[in-house]
Design a protein around this motif. Structure first.
Motif, mmCIF file in Angstrom:
data_model
loop_
_atom_site.group_PDB
_atom_site.id
_atom_site.type_symbol
_atom_site.label_atom_id
_atom_site.label_comp_id
_atom_site.label_asym_id
_atom_site.label_seq_id
_atom_site.Cartn_x
_atom_site.Cartn_y
_atom_site.Cartn_z
ATOM 1 N N GLN A 52 47.974 36.906 -5.576
ATOM 2 C CA GLN A 52 47.329 35.669 -6.019
ATOM 3 C C GLN A 52 47.590 34.578 -4.992
ATOM 4 O OE1 GLN A 52 48.759 34.709 -9.953
ATOM 5 N NE2 GLN A 52 47.347 36.144 -10.910
ATOM 6 N N VAL A 79 45.875 29.048 -8.860
ATOM 7 C CA VAL A 79 44.999 29.596 -9.888
ATOM 8 C C VAL A 79 44.815 28.538 -10.965
ATOM 9 C CG1 VAL A 79 44.726 31.434 -11.592
ATOM 10 C CG2 VAL A 79 45.871 31.922 -9.440
ATOM 11 N N CYS A 80 43.570 28.150 -11.198
ATOM 12 C CA CYS A 80 43.267 27.150 -12.220
ATOM 13 C C CYS A 80 43.690 27.686 -13.587
ATOM 14 C CB CYS A 80 41.776 26.831 -12.217
ATOM 15 S SG CYS A 80 41.321 25.578 -13.434
ATOM 16 N N THR A 81 44.301 26.832 -14.386
ATOM 17 C CA THR A 81 44.802 27.251 -15.693
ATOM 18 C C THR A 81 43.708 27.312 -16.745
ATOM 19 O OG1 THR A 81 45.439 24.980 -16.209
ATOM 20 C CG2 THR A 81 47.124 26.407 -15.227
ATOM 21 N N GLY A 102 41.081 30.765 -14.381
ATOM 22 C CA GLY A 102 41.607 31.558 -13.279
ATOM 23 C C GLY A 102 40.878 31.449 -11.962
ATOM 24 N N CYS A 103 40.026 30.458 -11.787
ATOM 25 C CA CYS A 103 39.370 30.256 -10.486
ATOM 26 C C CYS A 103 40.398 29.724 -9.487
ATOM 27 C CB CYS A 103 38.230 29.254 -10.618
ATOM 28 S SG CYS A 103 36.884 29.821 -11.666
ATOM 29 N N VAL A 104 40.048 29.753 -8.212
ATOM 30 C CA VAL A 104 40.923 29.220 -7.165
ATOM 31 C C VAL A 104 40.448 27.805 -6.826
ATOM 32 C CG1 VAL A 104 41.755 29.510 -4.807
ATOM 33 C CG2 VAL A 104 41.363 31.517 -6.249
ATOM 34 N N CYS A 106 38.863 22.239 -8.967
ATOM 35 C CA CYS A 106 38.347 23.563 -9.302
ATOM 36 C C CYS A 106 36.830 23.497 -9.383
ATOM 37 C CB CYS A 106 38.937 24.056 -10.622
ATOM 38 S SG CYS A 106 38.373 25.729 -11.022
#
Length: 188
Positions: free
Chosen positions: A79, A125-127, A130-132, A150
């Motif tokens: 990740q 990782v966006c909470t 899950g995108c970056v 994001c």
């Protein structure tokens, strides 16, 4: 009378030690048990993490090449990992925010190691889903709060990687890490 003696002899022979049938039963069960273990051992062993996964259990990051105000992307457990060298202005902006007004209240001190407030290490990782997020690369959109943005659903993080706007419920996660020297960290 002869019959009684014969009956007694037969009873004595049957009660003595292990019979052949008992020995065969014990041998068959033992053989089946060993065979079962021989089959199960590789099946259980294949559930262990492979060598490449174990190698990714920790990541070492050299901080000496990261200029003040710059962020880099590294990899930790497959990740993205964001390592950011905060400027004095970014630290002041993060400290100026009242944590009680935040969705996931944390101070910059709680998100960094004592005495190393200028180094912010977070998972990339966006909470939300899950995108970056963007903001670690040169010239990427850092959002209206100067941290990370994001692009998937518009979550905006500040310079301390705390959620400030958008659907993300939590701040970017801070992984377990330690300093191995003044210019290197070990994550994991």
């Amino acid at each position: 009378m002869a019959t009684e003696v014969q009956g007694t002899d037969a009873a004595v022979h049957e009660g003595e030690g292990v019979r052949r049938r008992d020995f065969i039963n014990i041998a068959a069960v033992s053989f089946a048990g060993v065979g079962g273990l021989a089959v199960l051992a590789p099946l259980i062993n294949q559930m262990n993490p492979s060598a490449d996964v174990l190698a990714q259990a920790t990541s070492e990051v050299d901080l000496s090449a990261i200029a003040e105000g710059q962020a880099i992307k590294a990899v930790f457990r497959s990740q993205p990992l964001f390592v950011r060298h905060l400027t004095a202005k970014e630290i002041a902006e993060a400290d100026a925010v009242d944590p009680s007004t935040l969705r996931d209240p944390q101070t910059l001190e709680q998100r960094t190691v004592d005495g190393k407030k200028q180094w912010l290490i977070t998972m990339g990782v966006c909470t939300h889903l899950g995108c970056v997020p963007l903001g670690a690369g040169e010239g990427e959109n850092r959002g209206e709060f100067g941290g990370y943005f994001c692009p998937c659903h518009g979550s905006a993080y500040d310079t301390a990687a705390r959620i400030r706007k958008g659907p993300a419920p939590k701040n970017l996660q801070v992984p377990t890490y330690k300093y191995t020297s003044d210019t290197a960290i070990l994550v994991g």
